[in-house]
Scaffold this motif. Structure first.
Motif, PDB file in Angstrom:
ATOM      1  N   ASP A 118      67.527   4.008  69.265  1.00 31.17           N
ATOM      2  CA  ASP A 118      67.668   5.357  69.804  1.00 31.17           C
ATOM      3  C   ASP A 118      68.801   6.043  69.056  1.00 31.17           C
ATOM      4  N   PRO A 119      68.545   7.174  68.402  1.00 27.55           N
ATOM      5  CA  PRO A 119      69.589   7.819  67.582  1.00 27.55           C
ATOM      6  C   PRO A 119      70.814   8.272  68.380  1.00 27.55           C
ATOM      7  N   VAL A 120      70.622   8.633  69.655  1.00 26.54           N
ATOM      8  CA  VAL A 120      71.763   9.056  70.466  1.00 26.54           C
ATOM      9  C   VAL A 120      72.694   7.872  70.716  1.00 26.54           C
ATOM     10  N   THR A 144      83.433   9.212  79.439  1.00 22.27           N
ATOM     11  CA  THR A 144      82.133   9.884  79.468  1.00 22.27           C
ATOM     12  C   THR A 144      82.289  11.377  79.187  1.00 22.27           C
ATOM     13  N   THR A 145      83.297  11.993  79.770  1.00 22.07           N
ATOM     14  CA  THR A 145      83.529  13.428  79.565  1.00 22.07           C
ATOM     15  C   THR A 145      83.828  13.740  78.105  1.00 22.07           C
ATOM     16  N   ASP A 146      84.699  12.917  77.475  1.00 28.92           N
ATOM     17  CA  ASP A 146      85.023  13.117  76.057  1.00 28.92           C
ATOM     18  C   ASP A 146      83.754  13.051  75.207  1.00 28.92           C
ATOM     19  N   LEU A 147      82.941  12.034  75.462  1.00 31.76           N
ATOM     20  CA  LEU A 147      81.730  11.845  74.667  1.00 31.76           C
ATOM     21  C   LEU A 147      80.734  12.984  74.886  1.00 31.76           C
ATOM     22  N   ALA A 148      80.633  13.442  76.122  1.00 30.84           N
ATOM     23  CA  ALA A 148      79.711  14.552  76.411  1.00 30.84           C
ATOM     24  C   ALA A 148      80.116  15.805  75.632  1.00 30.84           C
ATOM     25  N   LEU A 149      81.408  16.076  75.560  1.00 32.61           N
ATOM     26  CA  LEU A 149      81.886  17.244  74.818  1.00 32.61           C
ATOM     27  C   LEU A 149      81.637  17.089  73.322  1.00 32.61           C
ATOM     28  N   GLN A 206      73.860  12.464  81.157  1.00 36.81           N
ATOM     29  CA  GLN A 206      73.073  11.965  80.026  1.00 36.81           C
ATOM     30  C   GLN A 206      73.829  10.863  79.283  1.00 36.81           C
ATOM     31  N   VAL A 207      75.115  11.114  79.030  1.00 37.08           N
ATOM     32  CA  VAL A 207      75.934  10.113  78.343  1.00 37.08           C
ATOM     33  C   VAL A 207      76.037   8.843  79.185  1.00 37.08           C
ATOM     34  N   SER A 208      76.214   8.996  80.489  1.00 36.67           N
ATOM     35  CA  SER A 208      76.345   7.840  81.384  1.00 36.67           C
ATOM     36  C   SER A 208      75.111   6.944  81.327  1.00 36.67           C
ATOM     37  N   ARG A 209      73.935   7.561  81.275  1.00 33.59           N
ATOM     38  CA  ARG A 209      72.699   6.765  81.226  1.00 33.59           C
ATOM     39  C   ARG A 209      72.630   5.934  79.942  1.00 33.59           C
ATOM     40  N   HIS A 210      73.006   6.553  78.822  1.00 36.10           N
ATOM     41  CA  HIS A 210      72.993   5.809  77.553  1.00 36.10           C
ATOM     42  C   HIS A 210      74.047   4.705  77.541  1.00 36.10           C
ATOM     43  N   LEU A 211      75.246   5.010  78.066  1.00 36.52           N
ATOM     44  CA  LEU A 211      76.305   4.005  78.112  1.00 36.52           C
ATOM     45  C   LEU A 211      75.916   2.832  78.996  1.00 36.52           C
ATOM     46  N   ARG A 212      75.215   3.128  80.102  1.00 39.02           N
ATOM     47  CA  ARG A 212      74.779   2.047  80.995  1.00 39.02           C
ATOM     48  C   ARG A 212      73.847   1.078  80.252  1.00 39.02           C
TER      49      ARG A 212
END
Length: 359
Positions: A284-286, A301-306, A314-320
């Motif tokens: 998955d490229p993301v 998560t907030t840093d990555l989302a920005l 969205q970021v949380s789902r990928h990190l999980r």
């Protein structure tokens, strides 16, 4: 920028591999001081903090700049001899001529390559004053430690060695007893590799590239430096608590030392199911982009989302998904959870893949 080791006509005889209790002790201390970069050392850090008394804990913070990213050269092996115990390595530091102890300390505190004649710090008041002004701009504890260094370098050395011996008695000896077999397995593996490929063993790291004309190994680092293996032998020192950093240090008249990271579970087998799960998650490229972002620096998560122009959910789902596959660690920093890539887990999927992430 890069650190370049020029090979010249050097053969494998100029490259040694051995364990170092002193190097691992200082990697342990560094991991406690910068735990956000060393999530795999969290259990050690908790044990360390429980074992140390208040006075020792305060000294650890005061001396921390010496084992920061620009490690003091004397906190890595000063000789290429094999089978050195911690007491012997500490005695090597004790016997180091005072001008060189002072210069190596100042080099670590400056935190980058400097053209200043460090050996003159012993008797050049103007040079010491200029350095003190630089340390004041770096941090309060750099400035305070430099003040102690320039006021009485011999006393500072005695205090430092006393602290290291006290930490060894209180916590590190037990940790080293546990880690030494792991490190020795890696030493045997790397010796075998050196015997098979010669000086190419120096390029057997994700951040290293072998180049020709002239023969040299280039390490991708954040500062420029160069040393010749023809002029100084090179010593490879594996480290568990140094993970994920590769430390390269050289000081004229002493061996070049490359302290490189290994995993405590290096020899453990990964099941086919775990391998399949990790490869599927990375398809998955993301998630690849997330891995690149948290390879060198932990982020929330907030840093990555920005940074990725995504929503936090969205970021949380990928990190999980990455955490479930054992590729990412999360650790709490106050009210914030920060995430960092497990470099060893990715390395075991393939060095080429890890190298691609580093680009």
């Amino acid at each position: 920028m890069a650190v370049t080791l020029v090979l010249g006509g050097s053969g494998a005889s100029r490259i040694g591999i051995r364990s170092s209790a002193l190097a691992e002790l200082c990697a342990c201390l560094h991991s406690v001081d910068e735990l956000e970069h060393h999530p795999a050392s969290r259990a050690w850090a908790e044990f360390f903090e429980a074992a140390l008394q208040g006075g020792l804990a305060a000294e650890s913070g005061a001396f921390a700049p010496l084992w920061g990213p620009f490690r003091a050269r004397y906190l890595l092996p000063l000789t290429a001899h094999s089978r050195r115990e911690l007491d012997e390595e500490l005695r090597d530091v004790e016997r180091l001529p005072l001008p060189e102890f002072l210069a190596m300390s100042a080099q670590a505190l400056v935190g980058k390559t400097t053209q200043d004649p460090l050996h003159r710090l012993v008797d050049d008041a103007a040079l010491r004053k200029r350095f003190m002004a630089r340390f004041r701009l770096i941090s309060t504890r750099h400035h305070q430690l430099a003040g102690r260094l320039f006021a009485d370098a011999e006393q500072l050395r005695a205090d430092l060695l006393g602290f290291l011996r006290a930490v060894a008695d209180a916590a590190f000896t037990e940790e080293w007893r546990r880690l030494r077999p792991v490190v020795n397995v890696e030493v045997r593996h790397k010796v075998h590799t050196r015997n098979q490929v010669g000086h190419r063993v120096l390029a057997d790291f994700p951040i290293a590239t072998l180049r020709e004309d002239p023969p040299r190994v280039v390490f991708d680092k954040l500062y420029p430096a160069s040393a010749s293996v023809d002029e100084s032998p090179c010593l490879l020192v594996p480290s568990v608590h140094g993970n994920p950093h590769t430390v390269i240090k050289h000081y004229p008249g002493f061996p070049i030392v490359v302290q490189y990271p290994i995993s405590e579970v290096r020899g453990a087998e990964i099941s086919l199911e775990v391998m399949r799960k990790r490869l599927t998650v990375l398809n998955d490229p993301v998630r690849i982009k997330l891995c690149q972002d948290i390879l060198r620096r932990a982020a929330s998560t907030t840093d990555l989302a920005l940074r990725l122009d995504m929503t936090a959910p969205q970021v949380s789902r990928h990190l999980r998904r990455l955490r479930e596959a054992g590729l990412v660690h999360g650790h709490r920093d106050g009210a914030v959870v920060r995430y960092q890539l497990d470099v060893e887990a990715v390395r075991r999927l393939g060095l080429d893949f890890l190298q691609a992430l580093r680009r």
